[in-house]
Design a protein around this motif. Structure first.
Motif, mmCIF file in Angstrom:
data_model
loop_
_atom_site.group_PDB
_atom_site.id
_atom_site.type_symbol
_atom_site.label_atom_id
_atom_site.label_comp_id
_atom_site.label_asym_id
_atom_site.label_seq_id
_atom_site.Cartn_x
_atom_site.Cartn_y
_atom_site.Cartn_z
ATOM 1 N N ALA A 17 46.020 9.716 -68.199
ATOM 2 C CA ALA A 17 44.679 9.687 -68.795
ATOM 3 C C ALA A 17 43.631 9.324 -67.751
ATOM 4 O O ALA A 17 42.516 9.874 -67.750
ATOM 5 C CB ALA A 17 44.645 8.683 -69.948
ATOM 6 N N THR A 18 43.975 8.420 -66.845
ATOM 7 C CA THR A 18 43.043 8.018 -65.785
ATOM 8 C C THR A 18 42.766 9.170 -64.837
ATOM 9 O O THR A 18 41.615 9.431 -64.464
ATOM 10 C CB THR A 18 43.614 6.816 -65.010
ATOM 11 O OG1 THR A 18 43.830 5.726 -65.904
ATOM 12 C CG2 THR A 18 42.656 6.386 -63.907
ATOM 13 N N LEU A 19 43.826 9.875 -64.421
ATOM 14 C CA LEU A 19 43.650 11.007 -63.513
ATOM 15 C C LEU A 19 42.821 12.108 -64.167
ATOM 16 O O LEU A 19 41.924 12.687 -63.542
ATOM 17 C CB LEU A 19 45.018 11.547 -63.086
ATOM 18 C CG LEU A 19 45.896 10.581 -62.288
ATOM 19 C CD1 LEU A 19 47.249 11.210 -61.994
ATOM 20 C CD2 LEU A 19 45.223 10.153 -60.994
ATOM 21 N N ASP A 20 43.118 12.413 -65.425
ATOM 22 C CA ASP A 20 42.362 13.454 -66.133
ATOM 23 C C ASP A 20 40.896 13.055 -66.291
ATOM 24 O O ASP A 20 39.991 13.887 -66.126
ATOM 25 C CB ASP A 20 42.985 13.707 -67.513
ATOM 26 C CG ASP A 20 44.346 14.385 -67.429
ATOM 27 O OD1 ASP A 20 44.678 14.937 -66.350
ATOM 28 O OD2 ASP A 20 45.085 14.351 -68.439
ATOM 29 N N ALA A 21 40.668 11.786 -66.615
ATOM 30 C CA ALA A 21 39.294 11.309 -66.793
ATOM 31 C C ALA A 21 38.502 11.422 -65.500
ATOM 32 O O ALA A 21 37.327 11.817 -65.499
ATOM 33 C CB ALA A 21 39.305 9.863 -67.279
ATOM 34 N N ALA A 22 39.132 11.088 -64.391
ATOM 35 C CA ALA A 22 38.440 11.162 -63.100
ATOM 36 C C ALA A 22 38.019 12.595 -62.802
ATOM 37 O O ALA A 22 36.885 12.841 -62.344
ATOM 38 C CB ALA A 22 39.351 10.639 -61.996
ATOM 39 N N LEU A 23 38.898 13.551 -63.047
ATOM 40 C CA LEU A 23 38.561 14.953 -62.789
ATOM 41 C C LEU A 23 37.455 15.443 -63.723
ATOM 42 O O LEU A 23 36.530 16.138 -63.292
ATOM 43 C CB LEU A 23 39.808 15.822 -62.953
ATOM 44 C CG LEU A 23 40.883 15.659 -61.883
ATOM 45 C CD1 LEU A 23 42.122 16.475 -62.246
ATOM 46 C CD2 LEU A 23 40.369 16.078 -60.508
ATOM 47 N N GLU A 24 37.545 15.073 -64.985
ATOM 48 C CA GLU A 24 36.519 15.494 -65.943
ATOM 49 C C GLU A 24 35.140 14.969 -65.539
ATOM 50 O O GLU A 24 34.138 15.699 -65.587
ATOM 51 C CB GLU A 24 36.880 14.983 -67.340
ATOM 52 C CG GLU A 24 38.100 15.645 -67.952
ATOM 53 C CD GLU A 24 38.566 14.914 -69.199
ATOM 54 O OE1 GLU A 24 37.891 13.925 -69.596
ATOM 55 O OE2 GLU A 24 39.595 15.304 -69.766
ATOM 56 N N ALA A 59 40.692 7.090 -54.314
ATOM 57 C CA ALA A 59 42.150 7.169 -54.383
ATOM 58 C C ALA A 59 42.601 7.782 -55.703
ATOM 59 O O ALA A 59 43.593 8.532 -55.747
ATOM 60 C CB ALA A 59 42.753 5.789 -54.207
ATOM 61 N N VAL A 60 41.893 7.475 -56.785
ATOM 62 C CA VAL A 60 42.215 8.072 -58.093
ATOM 63 C C VAL A 60 42.017 9.581 -58.040
ATOM 64 O O VAL A 60 42.892 10.364 -58.425
ATOM 65 C CB VAL A 60 41.338 7.473 -59.210
ATOM 66 C CG1 VAL A 60 41.682 8.127 -60.548
ATOM 67 C CG2 VAL A 60 41.521 5.970 -59.306
ATOM 68 N N VAL A 61 40.852 9.990 -57.567
ATOM 69 C CA VAL A 61 40.529 11.417 -57.526
ATOM 70 C C VAL A 61 41.473 12.149 -56.579
ATOM 71 O O VAL A 61 41.919 13.266 -56.859
ATOM 72 C CB VAL A 61 39.061 11.625 -57.110
ATOM 73 C CG1 VAL A 61 38.734 13.120 -57.024
ATOM 74 C CG2 VAL A 61 38.132 10.944 -58.101
ATOM 75 N N LEU A 62 41.814 11.528 -55.459
ATOM 76 C CA LEU A 62 42.735 12.148 -54.504
ATOM 77 C C LEU A 62 44.087 12.415 -55.142
ATOM 78 O O LEU A 62 44.644 13.501 -54.985
ATOM 79 C CB LEU A 62 42.898 11.254 -53.274
ATOM 80 C CG LEU A 62 43.952 11.715 -52.253
ATOM 81 C CD1 LEU A 62 43.604 13.091 -51.700
ATOM 82 C CD2 LEU A 62 44.070 10.686 -51.130
ATOM 83 N N GLU A 63 44.632 11.435 -55.851
ATOM 84 C CA GLU A 63 45.935 11.648 -56.479
ATOM 85 C C GLU A 63 45.871 12.757 -57.518
ATOM 86 O O GLU A 63 46.785 13.591 -57.623
ATOM 87 C CB GLU A 63 46.436 10.361 -57.132
ATOM 88 C CG GLU A 63 47.821 10.525 -57.748
ATOM 89 C CD GLU A 63 48.418 9.234 -58.251
ATOM 90 O OE1 GLU A 63 49.212 9.289 -59.210
ATOM 91 O OE2 GLU A 63 48.099 8.171 -57.687
ATOM 92 N N ALA A 64 44.793 12.797 -58.282
ATOM 93 C CA ALA A 64 44.638 13.836 -59.292
ATOM 94 C C ALA A 64 44.579 15.219 -58.653
ATOM 95 O O ALA A 64 45.221 16.167 -59.111
ATOM 96 C CB ALA A 64 43.382 13.574 -60.127
ATOM 97 N N PHE A 65 43.805 15.325 -57.577
ATOM 98 C CA PHE A 65 43.660 16.616 -56.904
ATOM 99 C C PHE A 65 44.944 17.027 -56.198
ATOM 100 O O PHE A 65 45.389 18.170 -56.317
ATOM 101 C CB PHE A 65 42.513 16.561 -55.900
ATOM 102 C CG PHE A 65 42.375 17.818 -55.091
ATOM 103 C CD1 PHE A 65 41.766 18.935 -55.629
ATOM 104 C CD2 PHE A 65 42.880 17.888 -53.805
ATOM 105 C CE1 PHE A 65 41.659 20.113 -54.898
ATOM 106 C CE2 PHE A 65 42.777 19.055 -53.063
ATOM 107 C CZ PHE A 65 42.170 20.168 -53.611
#
Length: 203
Positions: A17-24, A59-65
């Motif tokens: 949910a955190t990774l998805d939220a960061a991308l959104e 770091a959050v956005v990097l992991e998501a990407f």
């Protein structure tokens, strides 16, 4: 202390949910306006939870990407290095040209100039492994006789990726399939392969 399966499931749901939220939020607001507080609110988790897993917003956005990049742009091996590179680069261009991944990655690339920890993470978690994988695919083509034995494979990788990221960083129009095909052909010719396909052609 043993973590229960239910706790692991809750943790994974919170992480996803955190990774998805960061991308959104990168798509909606632009990377620069995204905060850890906003990510936490969108994901339904606490800031403390985010900082337990990641040191920063970047770091959050990097992991998501990075997670999406690896899955969406594999280094396939059909035995035809030219076709495989075209497929790979086409997938890459499509990914970084499409929300939410394009805006997220553009933000990461901008931020790493001001955040040495993030820059190091990008090199270690994303760029380094992807370069190694690309060199590995080129080396297999080399072993099959599609690329000359003396070719500088790390330089070839830079030649392939450089034009893609040049356009992305400067927000120029992304390459179409014809441009990607021309890029791959040019790089292979520069290595002395002549753009030939199939193993054993250079012996």
């Amino acid at each position: 202390m043993i973590t229960s399966p239910s706790s692991l499931r809750r943790s994974e749901r919170s992480r996803r949910a955190t990774l998805d939220a960061a991308l959104e939020l990168c798509t909606e607001k632009g990377y620069g306006r995204v905060t850890v507080e906003a990510i936490a609110a969108r994901a339904g988790v606490s800031k403390k939870t985010i900082y337990r897993w990641w040191p920063s917003k970047g770091a959050v956005v990097l992991e998501a990407f990075a997670g999406m990049l690896v899955g969406a742009t594999p280094f396939i091996d059909t035995g035809d290095i030219e076709a495989d590179l075209r497929t790979h680069l086409t997938s890459l261009v499509r990914l970084i040209s499409t929300p939410p991944y394009g805006p997220a990655y553009a933000g990461i690339l901008s931020e790493l100039h001001h955040d040495e920890d993030l820059a190091r993470a990008v090199r270690e978690q994303l760029v380094g492994p992807r370069v190694d994988a690309a060199v590995g695919r080129l080396r297999r083509a080399q072993e099959q006789g599609q690329i000359p034995a003396g070719a500088d494979l790390p330089l070839a990788v830079e030649m392939l990726y450089g034009p893609v990221y040049y356009r992305h960083v400067l927000r120029k129009p992304a390459q179409d399939e014809a441009t990607i095909a021309a890029l791959v052909s040019h790089v292979l010719r520069s290595l002395g392969s002549g753009g030939v396909r199939g193993p054993g052609c250079l012996s």
